[in-house]
Design an enzyme around this catalytic site. Structure first.
Site, PDB file in Angstrom:
ATOM      1  N   GLU A  47       1.039  -1.635   0.294  1.00  0.00           N
ATOM      2  CA  GLU A  47      -0.333  -0.212   0.213  1.00  0.00           C
ATOM      3  C   GLU A  47       1.362   1.643  -0.412  1.00  0.00           C
ATOM      4  OE1 GLU A  47      -1.508   0.793   4.233  1.00  0.00           O
ATOM      5  OE2 GLU A  47      -3.212   1.614   3.231  1.00  0.00           O
ATOM      6  N   ASN A 110      -6.691   6.340  -1.950  1.00  0.00           N
ATOM      7  CA  ASN A 110      -5.074   5.255  -1.158  1.00  0.00           C
ATOM      8  C   ASN A 110      -5.666   4.454  -2.918  1.00  0.00           C
ATOM      9  OD1 ASN A 110      -4.037   3.555  -0.590  1.00  0.00           O
ATOM     10  ND2 ASN A 110      -4.809   3.958   1.702  1.00  0.00           N
ATOM     11  N   LYS A 127      -9.424   2.200  -1.994  1.00  0.00           N
ATOM     12  CA  LYS A 127      -9.626   1.535  -0.600  1.00  0.00           C
ATOM     13  C   LYS A 127     -10.838   2.424   0.054  1.00  0.00           C
ATOM     14  CE  LYS A 127      -7.030   1.617   3.363  1.00  0.00           C
ATOM     15  NZ  LYS A 127      -5.703   1.473   4.724  1.00  0.00           N
ATOM     16  N   GLU A 146      -5.846   8.875   7.542  1.00  0.00           N
ATOM     17  CA  GLU A 146      -6.354   8.621   6.195  1.00  0.00           C
ATOM     18  C   GLU A 146      -7.400   8.929   6.305  1.00  0.00           C
ATOM     19  OE1 GLU A 146      -5.664   4.983   4.656  1.00  0.00           O
ATOM     20  OE2 GLU A 146      -4.632   4.612   6.130  1.00  0.00           O
ATOM     21  N   CYS A 172      -4.397  -2.369   2.935  1.00  0.00           N
ATOM     22  CA  CYS A 172      -4.295  -2.166   3.601  1.00  0.00           C
ATOM     23  C   CYS A 172      -5.560  -2.807   5.172  1.00  0.00           C
ATOM     24  CB  CYS A 172      -3.447  -1.247   4.070  1.00  0.00           C
ATOM     25  SG  CYS A 172      -3.341  -1.727   6.305  1.00  0.00           S
ATOM     26  N   ASN A 197       0.077  -1.116   5.412  1.00  0.00           N
ATOM     27  CA  ASN A 197       0.976  -0.549   5.964  1.00  0.00           C
ATOM     28  C   ASN A 197       0.550  -0.462   7.467  1.00  0.00           C
ATOM     29  OD1 ASN A 197       3.344   1.751   4.904  1.00  0.00           O
ATOM     30  ND2 ASN A 197       1.500   1.036   3.608  1.00  0.00           N
TER      31      ASN A 197
HETATM   32  N1  CDV Z   1      -3.506   1.210   6.253  1.00  0.00           N
HETATM   33  C1  CDV Z   1      -4.482   1.025   7.262  1.00  0.00           C
HETATM   34  O1  CDV Z   1      -5.221   0.317   7.310  1.00  0.00           O
HETATM   35  N2  CDV Z   1      -3.442   0.383   8.679  1.00  0.00           N
HETATM   36  C2  CDV Z   1      -4.350  -0.084  10.003  1.00  0.00           C
HETATM   37  C3  CDV Z   1      -4.196   0.405  11.161  1.00  0.00           C
HETATM   38  C4  CDV Z   1      -4.732   1.291  11.626  1.00  0.00           C
HETATM   39  C5  CDV Z   1      -4.984  -1.008  11.552  1.00  0.00           C
HETATM   40  C6  CDV Z   1      -4.971  -1.645   9.517  1.00  0.00           C
HETATM   41  O2  CDV Z   1      -5.679  -2.364   9.489  1.00  0.00           O
HETATM   42  O3  CDV Z   1      -3.833  -1.970   9.211  1.00  0.00           O
END
Ligand code: CDV
Length: 308
Positions: A47, A110, A127, A146, A172, A197
Protein backbone atom coordinates in the site's frame (compact mmCIF):
# COMPACT_ATOMS: atom_id res chain seq x y z
CA UNK A 1 0.87 -17.02 -18.66
CA UNK A 2 -0.40 -20.42 -17.57
CA UNK A 3 -2.40 -21.03 -14.41
CA UNK A 4 0.76 -22.23 -12.71
CA UNK A 5 3.37 -19.59 -11.93
CA UNK A 6 5.43 -18.04 -9.18
CA UNK A 7 3.86 -15.15 -7.28
CA UNK A 8 5.76 -12.93 -4.89
CA UNK A 9 5.22 -10.24 -2.32
CA UNK A 10 7.74 -7.45 -2.84
CA UNK A 11 8.04 -6.27 0.75
CA UNK A 12 9.55 -2.82 1.21
CA UNK A 13 11.51 -1.65 4.22
CA UNK A 14 11.01 1.84 5.62
CA UNK A 15 10.79 4.88 3.32
CA UNK A 16 12.00 8.18 4.75
CA UNK A 17 9.77 11.26 4.64
CA UNK A 18 12.15 13.05 2.28
CA UNK A 19 13.14 10.00 0.20
CA UNK A 20 12.68 10.95 -3.47
CA UNK A 21 10.32 8.82 -5.58
CA UNK A 22 13.13 7.92 -7.96
CA UNK A 23 15.15 6.37 -5.11
CA UNK A 24 12.17 4.32 -3.98
CA UNK A 25 11.53 3.25 -7.56
CA UNK A 26 15.19 2.21 -7.88
CA UNK A 27 14.70 -0.07 -4.86
CA UNK A 28 11.58 -1.50 -6.50
CA UNK A 29 13.43 -2.07 -9.78
CA UNK A 30 16.07 -4.06 -7.87
CA UNK A 31 13.26 -6.29 -6.56
CA UNK A 32 11.92 -6.68 -10.11
CA UNK A 33 15.37 -7.77 -11.26
CA UNK A 34 15.63 -10.31 -8.46
CA UNK A 35 12.09 -11.49 -9.27
CA UNK A 36 13.11 -12.05 -12.87
CA UNK A 37 16.08 -14.18 -11.75
CA UNK A 38 13.76 -16.23 -9.54
CA UNK A 39 11.17 -16.83 -12.26
CA UNK A 40 8.40 -14.69 -10.74
CA UNK A 41 5.39 -13.77 -12.93
CA UNK A 42 3.32 -11.74 -10.42
CA UNK A 43 4.79 -9.20 -8.03
CA UNK A 44 2.88 -7.41 -5.28
CA UNK A 45 4.18 -4.13 -3.86
CA UNK A 46 2.66 -2.63 -0.67
CA UNK A 47 0.00 0.00 0.00
CA UNK A 48 1.23 3.59 -0.71
CA UNK A 49 4.45 2.05 -1.96
CA UNK A 50 6.05 5.15 -3.46
CA UNK A 51 6.35 7.27 -0.32
CA UNK A 52 6.53 7.14 3.41
CA UNK A 53 3.19 6.45 5.17
CA UNK A 54 2.29 10.16 5.31
CA UNK A 55 -1.10 9.89 7.14
CA UNK A 56 0.96 9.59 10.35
CA UNK A 57 1.44 13.38 10.27
CA UNK A 58 -1.10 16.16 10.63
CA UNK A 59 -0.43 18.68 7.87
CA UNK A 60 -2.40 21.91 7.67
CA UNK A 61 -1.48 22.93 4.15
CA UNK A 62 -3.02 20.84 1.36
CA UNK A 63 0.02 21.58 -0.80
CA UNK A 64 2.17 19.78 1.77
CA UNK A 65 -0.12 16.73 1.67
CA UNK A 66 -0.30 16.75 -2.12
CA UNK A 67 3.44 16.16 -2.40
CA UNK A 68 2.67 12.53 -1.56
CA UNK A 69 0.03 12.13 -4.29
CA UNK A 70 0.34 11.01 -7.92
CA UNK A 71 -1.57 12.88 -10.60
CA UNK A 72 -0.38 10.66 -13.44
CA UNK A 73 0.42 6.96 -13.59
CA UNK A 74 3.06 6.19 -14.58
CA UNK A 75 4.77 9.48 -13.84
CA UNK A 76 8.29 10.07 -15.13
CA UNK A 77 9.65 8.90 -11.76
CA UNK A 78 7.63 5.67 -11.84
CA UNK A 79 8.19 4.89 -15.53
CA UNK A 80 11.41 2.90 -14.82
CA UNK A 81 9.36 0.45 -12.73
CA UNK A 82 6.89 -0.08 -15.59
CA UNK A 83 9.81 -0.51 -18.03
CA UNK A 84 11.67 -2.98 -15.81
CA UNK A 85 8.57 -5.09 -15.17
CA UNK A 86 7.62 -5.13 -18.85
CA UNK A 87 11.18 -6.11 -19.78
CA UNK A 88 11.04 -8.94 -17.25
CA UNK A 89 7.51 -9.94 -18.36
CA UNK A 90 6.23 -9.56 -14.82
CA UNK A 91 2.73 -8.37 -13.94
CA UNK A 92 2.59 -6.27 -10.79
CA UNK A 93 0.42 -4.62 -8.15
CA UNK A 94 1.24 -1.10 -7.01
CA UNK A 95 -0.34 0.95 -4.24
CA UNK A 96 -0.15 4.75 -4.34
CA UNK A 97 -1.95 7.95 -3.31
CA UNK A 98 -4.06 9.09 -6.26
CA UNK A 99 -5.25 12.65 -6.90
CA UNK A 100 -7.72 13.14 -9.74
CA UNK A 101 -9.47 16.08 -11.29
CA UNK A 102 -13.14 15.10 -11.54
CA UNK A 103 -14.79 17.81 -13.68
CA UNK A 104 -12.94 20.55 -11.80
CA UNK A 105 -13.26 18.88 -8.36
CA UNK A 106 -10.09 17.53 -6.75
CA UNK A 107 -10.51 14.03 -5.35
CA UNK A 108 -7.99 11.91 -3.47
CA UNK A 109 -7.96 8.14 -3.00
CA UNK A 110 -5.79 5.42 -1.50
CA UNK A 111 -5.46 3.39 -4.70
CA UNK A 112 -3.88 0.26 -6.13
CA UNK A 113 -3.51 -0.85 -9.73
CA UNK A 114 -2.62 -4.05 -11.53
CA UNK A 115 -0.28 -3.76 -14.49
CA UNK A 116 -0.06 -6.69 -16.90
CA UNK A 117 3.12 -8.11 -18.41
CA UNK A 118 2.78 -5.77 -21.39
CA UNK A 119 2.87 -2.75 -19.08
CA UNK A 120 -0.85 -1.90 -19.37
CA UNK A 121 -2.91 -0.80 -16.37
CA UNK A 122 -5.68 -3.38 -16.40
CA UNK A 123 -7.31 -2.97 -12.98
CA UNK A 124 -7.86 -0.24 -10.42
CA UNK A 125 -9.18 -0.38 -6.85
CA UNK A 126 -9.72 2.46 -4.37
CA UNK A 127 -9.62 1.64 -0.66
CA UNK A 128 -13.07 1.41 0.94
CA UNK A 129 -12.27 0.88 4.64
CA UNK A 130 -10.30 3.95 5.68
CA UNK A 131 -9.11 3.59 9.28
CA UNK A 132 -8.09 6.26 11.74
CA UNK A 133 -9.49 9.73 12.35
CA UNK A 134 -10.17 13.11 10.68
CA UNK A 135 -8.88 15.59 13.20
CA UNK A 136 -5.51 16.18 14.76
CA UNK A 137 -5.15 14.11 17.94
CA UNK A 138 -1.86 15.34 19.40
CA UNK A 139 -2.08 12.97 22.38
CA UNK A 140 -1.29 10.06 20.02
CA UNK A 141 2.38 9.12 19.48
CA UNK A 142 1.62 9.32 15.75
CA UNK A 143 -1.47 10.21 13.74
CA UNK A 144 -3.52 7.98 11.43
CA UNK A 145 -5.30 10.54 9.23
CA UNK A 146 -6.53 8.40 6.35
CA UNK A 147 -10.08 9.65 6.97
CA UNK A 148 -8.81 13.21 6.50
CA UNK A 149 -6.60 12.78 3.47
CA UNK A 150 -8.64 10.28 1.39
CA UNK A 151 -12.24 9.82 0.42
CA UNK A 152 -13.85 6.39 0.42
CA UNK A 153 -13.20 4.36 -2.71
CA UNK A 154 -15.90 4.57 -5.33
CA UNK A 155 -15.09 1.62 -7.57
CA UNK A 156 -16.62 -1.20 -5.52
CA UNK A 157 -14.67 -4.46 -5.30
CA UNK A 158 -13.86 -5.31 -8.91
CA UNK A 159 -12.39 -8.61 -10.08
CA UNK A 160 -10.59 -8.61 -13.43
CA UNK A 161 -9.31 -11.46 -15.53
CA UNK A 162 -5.64 -10.65 -15.92
CA UNK A 163 -3.76 -13.12 -18.09
CA UNK A 164 -5.55 -16.31 -17.01
CA UNK A 165 -6.28 -15.28 -13.43
CA UNK A 166 -9.35 -13.78 -11.72
CA UNK A 167 -7.56 -11.04 -9.81
CA UNK A 168 -8.75 -8.64 -7.11
CA UNK A 169 -7.28 -6.14 -4.66
CA UNK A 170 -7.86 -5.14 -1.05
CA UNK A 171 -5.87 -2.40 0.65
CA UNK A 172 -4.60 -2.81 4.20
CA UNK A 173 -7.54 -2.28 6.59
CA UNK A 174 -9.90 -3.82 3.99
CA UNK A 175 -8.29 -7.20 4.66
CA UNK A 176 -9.74 -7.25 8.18
CA UNK A 177 -13.32 -7.08 6.89
CA UNK A 178 -14.85 -10.41 5.78
CA UNK A 179 -17.41 -8.49 3.68
CA UNK A 180 -14.61 -7.07 1.53
CA UNK A 181 -13.04 -10.46 0.95
CA UNK A 182 -16.48 -11.95 0.28
CA UNK A 183 -17.27 -9.33 -2.36
CA UNK A 184 -14.21 -10.55 -4.25
CA UNK A 185 -15.04 -14.18 -3.50
CA UNK A 186 -18.55 -13.75 -4.93
CA UNK A 187 -16.92 -12.53 -8.13
CA UNK A 188 -14.84 -15.70 -8.40
CA UNK A 189 -11.51 -14.23 -7.34
CA UNK A 190 -8.50 -16.55 -7.50
CA UNK A 191 -5.76 -14.21 -6.33
CA UNK A 192 -6.21 -11.32 -3.91
CA UNK A 193 -3.41 -8.80 -3.57
CA UNK A 194 -3.31 -6.90 -0.29
CA UNK A 195 -0.68 -4.28 0.43
CA UNK A 196 -0.45 -2.89 3.95
CA UNK A 197 1.19 -0.41 6.35
CA UNK A 198 0.33 -1.70 9.80
CA UNK A 199 1.87 -0.01 12.84
CA UNK A 200 2.75 -2.41 15.66
CA UNK A 201 1.38 0.11 18.17
CA UNK A 202 -2.38 0.64 18.16
CA UNK A 203 -2.93 3.63 20.46
CA UNK A 204 -6.61 2.82 21.15
CA UNK A 205 -5.89 -0.72 22.37
CA UNK A 206 -2.15 -1.02 23.13
CA UNK A 207 -2.76 -4.39 24.77
CA UNK A 208 -3.19 -5.72 21.22
CA UNK A 209 0.25 -4.58 20.05
CA UNK A 210 1.64 -8.06 20.72
CA UNK A 211 -1.09 -9.54 18.48
CA UNK A 212 -0.52 -7.43 15.33
CA UNK A 213 1.37 -10.14 13.39
CA UNK A 214 -1.18 -12.76 14.44
CA UNK A 215 -4.16 -10.63 13.40
CA UNK A 216 -2.53 -9.90 10.04
CA UNK A 217 -2.08 -13.56 9.19
CA UNK A 218 -5.41 -14.51 10.76
CA UNK A 219 -7.26 -12.21 8.32
CA UNK A 220 -5.22 -13.11 5.25
CA UNK A 221 -5.51 -16.84 5.93
CA UNK A 222 -9.23 -16.70 6.74
CA UNK A 223 -9.94 -14.60 3.65
CA UNK A 224 -8.07 -17.10 1.48
CA UNK A 225 -9.77 -20.19 2.91
CA UNK A 226 -13.30 -18.82 3.11
CA UNK A 227 -13.20 -17.69 -0.50
CA UNK A 228 -10.99 -20.38 -2.04
CA UNK A 229 -8.38 -17.94 -3.27
CA UNK A 230 -4.67 -17.31 -3.14
CA UNK A 231 -3.72 -14.20 -1.18
CA UNK A 232 -0.49 -12.25 -1.47
CA UNK A 233 0.04 -9.85 1.43
CA UNK A 234 2.79 -7.25 0.98
CA UNK A 235 3.99 -5.09 3.86
CA UNK A 236 5.81 -1.86 4.17
CA UNK A 237 7.85 -2.93 7.17
CA UNK A 238 10.38 -1.82 9.73
CA UNK A 239 10.90 1.37 11.69
CA UNK A 240 9.73 4.20 9.42
CA UNK A 241 10.28 7.70 10.79
CA UNK A 242 10.14 6.32 14.33
CA UNK A 243 6.99 4.26 13.76
CA UNK A 244 7.37 0.48 13.79
CA UNK A 245 5.49 -1.25 10.97
CA UNK A 246 4.93 -5.01 11.03
CA UNK A 247 6.31 -7.22 8.26
CA UNK A 248 5.05 -10.75 7.72
CA UNK A 249 4.53 -10.43 3.95
CA UNK A 250 3.29 -13.77 2.73
CA UNK A 251 1.69 -15.93 0.08
CA UNK A 252 -1.35 -17.89 1.31
CA UNK A 253 -2.89 -20.91 -0.44
CA UNK A 254 -6.68 -21.35 -0.90
CA UNK A 255 -6.53 -23.86 1.96
CA UNK A 256 -5.47 -21.02 4.24
CA UNK A 257 -1.93 -22.35 4.60
CA UNK A 258 0.97 -19.92 4.46
CA UNK A 259 3.27 -21.01 1.62
CA UNK A 260 6.01 -18.42 2.16
CA UNK A 261 6.61 -15.64 4.65
CA UNK A 262 9.11 -12.79 4.99
CA UNK A 263 12.14 -13.33 7.19
CA UNK A 264 13.12 -9.66 7.51
CA UNK A 265 11.66 -6.18 7.97
CA UNK A 266 13.42 -4.81 4.89
CA UNK A 267 13.17 -4.97 1.10
CA UNK A 268 12.56 -8.66 0.48
CA UNK A 269 11.03 -10.92 -2.13
CA UNK A 270 8.69 -13.58 -0.73
CA UNK A 271 8.03 -16.17 -3.47
CA UNK A 272 5.74 -19.18 -3.75
CA UNK A 273 4.50 -21.47 -6.50
CA UNK A 274 0.84 -20.91 -7.36
CA UNK A 275 -1.52 -23.30 -9.14
CA UNK A 276 -4.81 -21.45 -9.66
CA UNK A 277 -6.69 -24.70 -10.27
CA UNK A 278 -6.21 -25.43 -6.56
CA UNK A 279 -8.85 -22.76 -5.83
CA UNK A 280 -11.43 -25.34 -6.92
CA UNK A 281 -10.45 -27.58 -3.98
CA UNK A 282 -12.29 -25.08 -1.80
CA UNK A 283 -14.74 -23.47 -4.25
CA UNK A 284 -16.20 -26.85 -5.29
CA UNK A 285 -16.31 -28.32 -1.81
CA UNK A 286 -16.62 -26.76 1.64
CA UNK A 287 -17.35 -23.26 0.26
CA UNK A 288 -19.40 -24.24 -2.77
CA UNK A 289 -21.46 -21.03 -2.83
CA UNK A 290 -24.13 -22.35 -5.20
CA UNK A 291 -24.85 -25.34 -2.98
CA UNK A 292 -24.44 -23.94 0.49
CA UNK A 293 -24.77 -20.13 0.74
CA UNK A 294 -28.06 -18.84 2.16
CA UNK A 295 -28.11 -15.20 1.02
CA UNK A 296 -31.79 -14.62 1.86
CA UNK A 297 -30.87 -15.02 5.55
CA UNK A 298 -28.02 -12.48 5.38
CA UNK A 299 -30.12 -9.31 4.98
CA UNK A 300 -28.64 -7.67 8.10
CA UNK A 301 -25.29 -7.50 6.32
CA UNK A 302 -26.50 -4.63 4.14
CA UNK A 303 -28.86 -2.95 6.64
CA UNK A 304 -26.68 -0.42 8.44
CA UNK A 305 -23.40 -0.83 10.26
CA UNK A 306 -24.60 -3.12 13.07
CA UNK A 307 -24.44 -2.93 16.86
CA UNK A 308 -21.36 -2.22 18.94
N1 CDV B 1 -2.96 1.39 6.63
C1 CDV B 1 -3.92 0.80 7.36
O1 CDV B 1 -5.04 0.63 6.91
N2 CDV B 1 -3.56 0.43 8.63
C2 CDV B 1 -4.49 -0.16 9.55
C3 CDV B 1 -4.14 0.14 10.99
C4 CDV B 1 -4.22 1.58 11.28
C5 CDV B 1 -5.07 -0.60 11.95
C6 CDV B 1 -4.56 -1.68 9.40
O2 CDV B 1 -5.68 -2.20 9.36
O3 CDV B 1 -3.52 -2.34 9.37
Amino acid sequence: MSRRFIAAAAQLGPIARDEPRRDVVARMVRLVEEARRRGVSWLVFPELALTTFFPRWFMERQSEVDRFFETRMPSADVQPLFDAARGAEIAFHLGFAEKVDDSGVERRFNTAILVDRAGRIVHKYRKVHLPGHRDHEPQRPFQHLEKRYFERGDLGFPVTTVEDCRAGVLICNDRRWPEAFRMLGLNGVEMVMAGYNTPRHYPLAPEHDRLQDFHNHLCLQAGAYQNGTYVVGAAKAGVEEGCELIGGSCVVAPTGEILAVAATLGDELVCAAVDLDRCAEIKRNIFNFAQHRQPDTYGLLTQGVGQL
